[in-house]
Write a protein that holds these residues in place. Structure first.
Motif, PDB file in Angstrom:
ATOM      1  N   MET A  17      76.322  59.925 -52.328  1.00 13.30           N
ATOM      2  CA  MET A  17      76.434  58.737 -53.179  1.00 13.30           C
ATOM      3  C   MET A  17      75.840  59.059 -54.544  1.00 13.30           C
ATOM      4  SD  MET A  17      74.784  55.049 -52.384  1.00 13.30           S
ATOM      5  CE  MET A  17      74.353  53.936 -53.687  1.00 13.30           C
ATOM      6  N   LEU A  18      76.644  58.882 -55.588  1.00 13.29           N
ATOM      7  CA  LEU A  18      76.206  59.181 -56.947  1.00 13.29           C
ATOM      8  C   LEU A  18      75.597  57.927 -57.560  1.00 13.29           C
ATOM      9  CD1 LEU A  18      79.278  61.307 -58.126  1.00 13.29           C
ATOM     10  CD2 LEU A  18      77.218  62.045 -56.894  1.00 13.29           C
ATOM     11  N   ALA A  19      74.282  57.953 -57.761  1.00 17.71           N
ATOM     12  CA  ALA A  19      73.569  56.768 -58.260  1.00 17.71           C
ATOM     13  C   ALA A  19      72.584  57.141 -59.365  1.00 17.71           C
ATOM     14  CB  ALA A  19      72.838  56.085 -57.107  1.00 17.71           C
ATOM     15  N   ALA A  20      72.984  58.104 -60.201  1.00 22.97           N
ATOM     16  CA  ALA A  20      72.083  58.588 -61.255  1.00 22.97           C
ATOM     17  C   ALA A  20      72.527  58.168 -62.650  1.00 22.97           C
ATOM     18  CB  ALA A  20      71.975  60.112 -61.190  1.00 22.97           C
ATOM     19  N   GLY A  21      73.520  57.283 -62.726  1.00 19.51           N
ATOM     20  CA  GLY A  21      74.039  56.884 -64.035  1.00 19.51           C
ATOM     21  C   GLY A  21      73.002  56.167 -64.881  1.00 19.51           C
ATOM     22  N   SER A  22      73.188  56.270 -66.191  1.00 20.03           N
ATOM     23  CA  SER A  22      72.210  55.671 -67.123  1.00 20.03           C
ATOM     24  C   SER A  22      72.442  54.187 -67.343  1.00 20.03           C
ATOM     25  CB  SER A  22      72.279  56.390 -68.476  1.00 20.03           C
ATOM     26  OG  SER A  22      73.562  56.184 -69.079  1.00 20.03           O
ATOM     27  N   SER A  23      73.582  53.669 -66.901  1.00 24.33           N
ATOM     28  CA  SER A  23      73.910  52.234 -67.051  1.00 24.33           C
ATOM     29  C   SER A  23      73.906  51.799 -68.511  1.00 24.33           C
ATOM     30  CB  SER A  23      72.920  51.369 -66.249  1.00 24.33           C
ATOM     31  OG  SER A  23      72.860  51.759 -64.911  1.00 24.33           O
ATOM     32  N   SER A  24      74.321  52.679 -69.414  1.00 29.32           N
ATOM     33  CA  SER A  24      74.254  52.381 -70.850  1.00 29.32           C
ATOM     34  C   SER A  24      75.101  51.175 -71.232  1.00 29.32           C
ATOM     35  CB  SER A  24      74.684  53.608 -71.659  1.00 29.32           C
ATOM     36  OG  SER A  24      75.981  54.030 -71.283  1.00 29.32           O
ATOM     37  N   VAL A  43      73.573  61.005 -45.083  1.00 26.58           N
ATOM     38  CA  VAL A  43      73.870  60.357 -46.363  1.00 26.58           C
ATOM     39  C   VAL A  43      72.841  60.826 -47.382  1.00 26.58           C
ATOM     40  CG1 VAL A  43      74.055  58.171 -47.619  1.00 26.58           C
ATOM     41  CG2 VAL A  43      74.920  58.342 -45.266  1.00 26.58           C
ATOM     42  N   ILE A  44      73.348  61.381 -48.478  1.00 23.94           N
ATOM     43  CA  ILE A  44      72.524  61.825 -49.599  1.00 23.94           C
ATOM     44  C   ILE A  44      72.765  60.878 -50.757  1.00 23.94           C
ATOM     45  CG2 ILE A  44      72.312  63.645 -51.353  1.00 23.94           C
ATOM     46  CD1 ILE A  44      73.047  65.651 -49.125  1.00 23.94           C
ATOM     47  N   VAL A  45      71.711  60.462 -51.416  1.00 25.93           N
ATOM     48  CA  VAL A  45      71.838  59.639 -52.615  1.00 25.93           C
ATOM     49  C   VAL A  45      71.256  60.423 -53.781  1.00 25.93           C
ATOM     50  CG1 VAL A  45      71.271  57.471 -53.763  1.00 25.93           C
ATOM     51  CG2 VAL A  45      71.674  57.501 -51.285  1.00 25.93           C
ATOM     52  N   VAL A  46      72.101  60.705 -54.768  1.00 23.45           N
ATOM     53  CA  VAL A  46      71.654  61.434 -55.953  1.00 23.45           C
ATOM     54  C   VAL A  46      71.212  60.414 -57.000  1.00 23.45           C
ATOM     55  CG1 VAL A  46      72.252  63.112 -57.734  1.00 23.45           C
ATOM     56  CG2 VAL A  46      73.291  63.287 -55.444  1.00 23.45           C
ATOM     57  N   THR A  47      69.955  60.541 -57.419  1.00 23.24           N
ATOM     58  CA  THR A  47      69.390  59.609 -58.398  1.00 23.24           C
ATOM     59  C   THR A  47      68.978  60.378 -59.651  1.00 23.24           C
ATOM     60  OG1 THR A  47      67.100  59.874 -57.650  1.00 23.24           O
ATOM     61  CG2 THR A  47      68.445  58.228 -56.505  1.00 23.24           C
ATOM     62  N   ALA A  48      68.710  59.626 -60.708  1.00 21.47           N
ATOM     63  CA  ALA A  48      68.117  60.254 -61.886  1.00 21.47           C
ATOM     64  C   ALA A  48      66.739  60.783 -61.483  1.00 21.47           C
ATOM     65  CB  ALA A  48      68.003  59.248 -63.026  1.00 21.47           C
ATOM     66  N   ASP A  49      66.289  61.804 -62.162  1.00 26.72           N
ATOM     67  CA  ASP A  49      65.020  62.439 -61.808  1.00 26.72           C
ATOM     68  C   ASP A  49      63.880  61.427 -61.830  1.00 26.72           C
ATOM     69  OD1 ASP A  49      63.576  64.695 -61.037  1.00 26.72           O
ATOM     70  OD2 ASP A  49      62.964  65.119 -63.096  1.00 26.72           O
ATOM     71  N   ALA A  50      63.098  61.408 -60.769  1.00 23.33           N
ATOM     72  CA  ALA A  50      61.903  60.562 -60.668  1.00 23.33           C
ATOM     73  C   ALA A  50      62.216  59.082 -60.909  1.00 23.33           C
ATOM     74  CB  ALA A  50      60.822  61.036 -61.639  1.00 23.33           C
ATOM     75  N   ASP A  51      63.365  58.614 -60.410  1.00 26.03           N
ATOM     76  CA  ASP A  51      63.736  57.199 -60.559  1.00 26.03           C
ATOM     77  C   ASP A  51      63.057  56.400 -59.451  1.00 26.03           C
ATOM     78  OD1 ASP A  51      64.908  54.714 -60.887  1.00 26.03           O
ATOM     79  OD2 ASP A  51      66.849  55.563 -61.468  1.00 26.03           O
ATOM     80  N   ALA A  52      61.833  55.995 -59.718  1.00 23.18           N
ATOM     81  CA  ALA A  52      61.016  55.336 -58.698  1.00 23.18           C
ATOM     82  C   ALA A  52      61.608  53.998 -58.269  1.00 23.18           C
ATOM     83  CB  ALA A  52      59.589  55.149 -59.210  1.00 23.18           C
ATOM     84  N   ALA A  53      62.219  53.284 -59.197  1.00 25.91           N
ATOM     85  CA  ALA A  53      62.749  51.962 -58.870  1.00 25.91           C
ATOM     86  C   ALA A  53      63.919  52.059 -57.894  1.00 25.91           C
ATOM     87  CB  ALA A  53      63.178  51.239 -60.145  1.00 25.91           C
ATOM     88  N   VAL A  54      64.806  53.019 -58.128  1.00 26.03           N
ATOM     89  CA  VAL A  54      65.939  53.196 -57.211  1.00 26.03           C
ATOM     90  C   VAL A  54      65.437  53.711 -55.868  1.00 26.03           C
ATOM     91  CG1 VAL A  54      68.046  54.516 -56.785  1.00 26.03           C
ATOM     92  CG2 VAL A  54      67.657  53.486 -59.027  1.00 26.03           C
ATOM     93  N   ALA A  55      64.498  54.642 -55.879  1.00 24.49           N
ATOM     94  CA  ALA A  55      63.923  55.145 -54.630  1.00 24.49           C
ATOM     95  C   ALA A  55      63.284  54.015 -53.834  1.00 24.49           C
ATOM     96  CB  ALA A  55      62.901  56.237 -54.925  1.00 24.49           C
ATOM     97  N   ASN A  97      68.156  64.247 -59.657  1.00 25.27           N
ATOM     98  CA  ASN A  97      68.928  65.125 -60.536  1.00 25.27           C
ATOM     99  C   ASN A  97      68.274  65.155 -61.920  1.00 25.27           C
ATOM    100  OD1 ASN A  97      70.781  66.558 -62.024  1.00 25.27           O
ATOM    101  ND2 ASN A  97      72.303  64.930 -62.051  1.00 25.27           N
ATOM    102  N   PRO A  98      67.536  66.202 -62.235  1.00 30.69           N
ATOM    103  CA  PRO A  98      66.879  66.275 -63.540  1.00 30.69           C
ATOM    104  C   PRO A  98      67.852  66.421 -64.706  1.00 30.69           C
ATOM    105  CG  PRO A  98      66.589  68.325 -62.330  1.00 30.69           C
ATOM    106  CD  PRO A  98      67.219  67.347 -61.383  1.00 30.69           C
ATOM    107  N   ARG A  99      69.129  66.723 -64.394  1.00 29.18           N
ATOM    108  CA  ARG A  99      70.137  66.900 -65.451  1.00 29.18           C
ATOM    109  C   ARG A  99      71.087  65.710 -65.537  1.00 29.18           C
ATOM    110  NH1 ARG A  99      73.379  71.898 -64.144  1.00 29.18           N
ATOM    111  NH2 ARG A  99      74.257  71.469 -66.205  1.00 29.18           N
ATOM    112  N   ALA A 100      70.689  64.574 -64.995  1.00 26.19           N
ATOM    113  CA  ALA A 100      71.592  63.420 -64.921  1.00 26.19           C
ATOM    114  C   ALA A 100      72.136  63.011 -66.286  1.00 26.19           C
ATOM    115  CB  ALA A 100      70.874  62.245 -64.266  1.00 26.19           C
ATOM    116  N   ALA A 101      71.347  63.158 -67.334  1.00 24.06           N
ATOM    117  CA  ALA A 101      71.777  62.755 -68.672  1.00 24.06           C
ATOM    118  C   ALA A 101      72.958  63.585 -69.177  1.00 24.06           C
ATOM    119  CB  ALA A 101      70.612  62.863 -69.654  1.00 24.06           C
TER     120      ALA A 101
END
Length: 196
Positions: free
Chosen positions: A6-13, A45-57, A70-74
């Motif tokens: 599951m790709l959940a690392a978007g910046s939601s810009s 099930v793997i969930v890919v998040t932005a690096d150190a995204d504590a709120a999503v975790a 994912n430290p390269r999410a940006a």
């Protein structure tokens, strides 16, 4: 084994706030979609998040999933896809890629894709919703190397389009799974459909 990524690392810009945490029936959107994946016939099930995204975790706390930061999410969606593929267990034979902003995708849809892959062992199984190809998409292990070559802010669309003969399509009448929540307007529209 069949895994879900599951790709959940978007910046939601375009949303202006983290769409992963939007309220969806009283729960954060990311948790609802993760729970759908867990309800399907996936072995992990793997969930890919932005690096150190504590709120999503925190929103995913206590669910039997594996979070991959994912430290390269940006740098774009491809980096999250690659991070998820790279994190798969050695025995995984196929991986289903689902997006963290499409709440109308159901466990039944996921299971239909899995069943088609098990029956046919094709390289790619993709859904078509009311005539439009959508997500999630299931990839056989033979496709993982090709997925890892994707770069920039794109998903696997180019890989899928490269050779239509290796893609098996499953048709569904419902168009709601196509809706992704990228903007406040899309969120409002989706909430309206949820209440129908």
């Amino acid at each position: 084994m069949i895994a879900g990524i599951m790709l959940a690392a978007g910046s939601s810009s375009r949303m202006g706030q983290p769409k992963q945490l939007l309220d969806w029936g009283g729960r954060p959107l990311v948790r609802v979609i993760a729970a759908t994946a867990l309800a399907a016939a996936l072995d992990e099930v793997i969930v890919v998040t932005a690096d150190a995204d504590a709120a999503v975790a925190a929103a995913l706390a206590d669910l039997p999933i594996r979070i991959v930061p994912n430290p390269r999410a940006a740098e774009g969606q491809s980096t999250s896809l690659c991070a998820g593929i790279a994190a798969l267990s050695a025995g995984v034979e196929a991986a289903l890629i689902l997006l963290g902003d499409q709440p109308f995708v159901t466990a039944a849809i996921i299971n239909a894709l899995i069943d088609a892959w098990r029956d046919r062992r094709v390289p790619v199984v993709a859904p078509v919703f009311a005539g439009v190809r959508g997500n999630p998409v299931l990839f056989d292990r033979a496709m993982f190397g090709e997925l890892l070559t994707i770069e920039g802010d794109q998903g696997a669309r180019g890989v899928i389009a490269r050779d239509p003969t290796r893609v098996h399509l499953i048709h569904f009448d419902d168009e709601r799974p196509l809706l992704d929540i990228d903007t406040p307007e899309a969120y409002t529209r989706a909430r309206r459909l949820l209440d129908v």
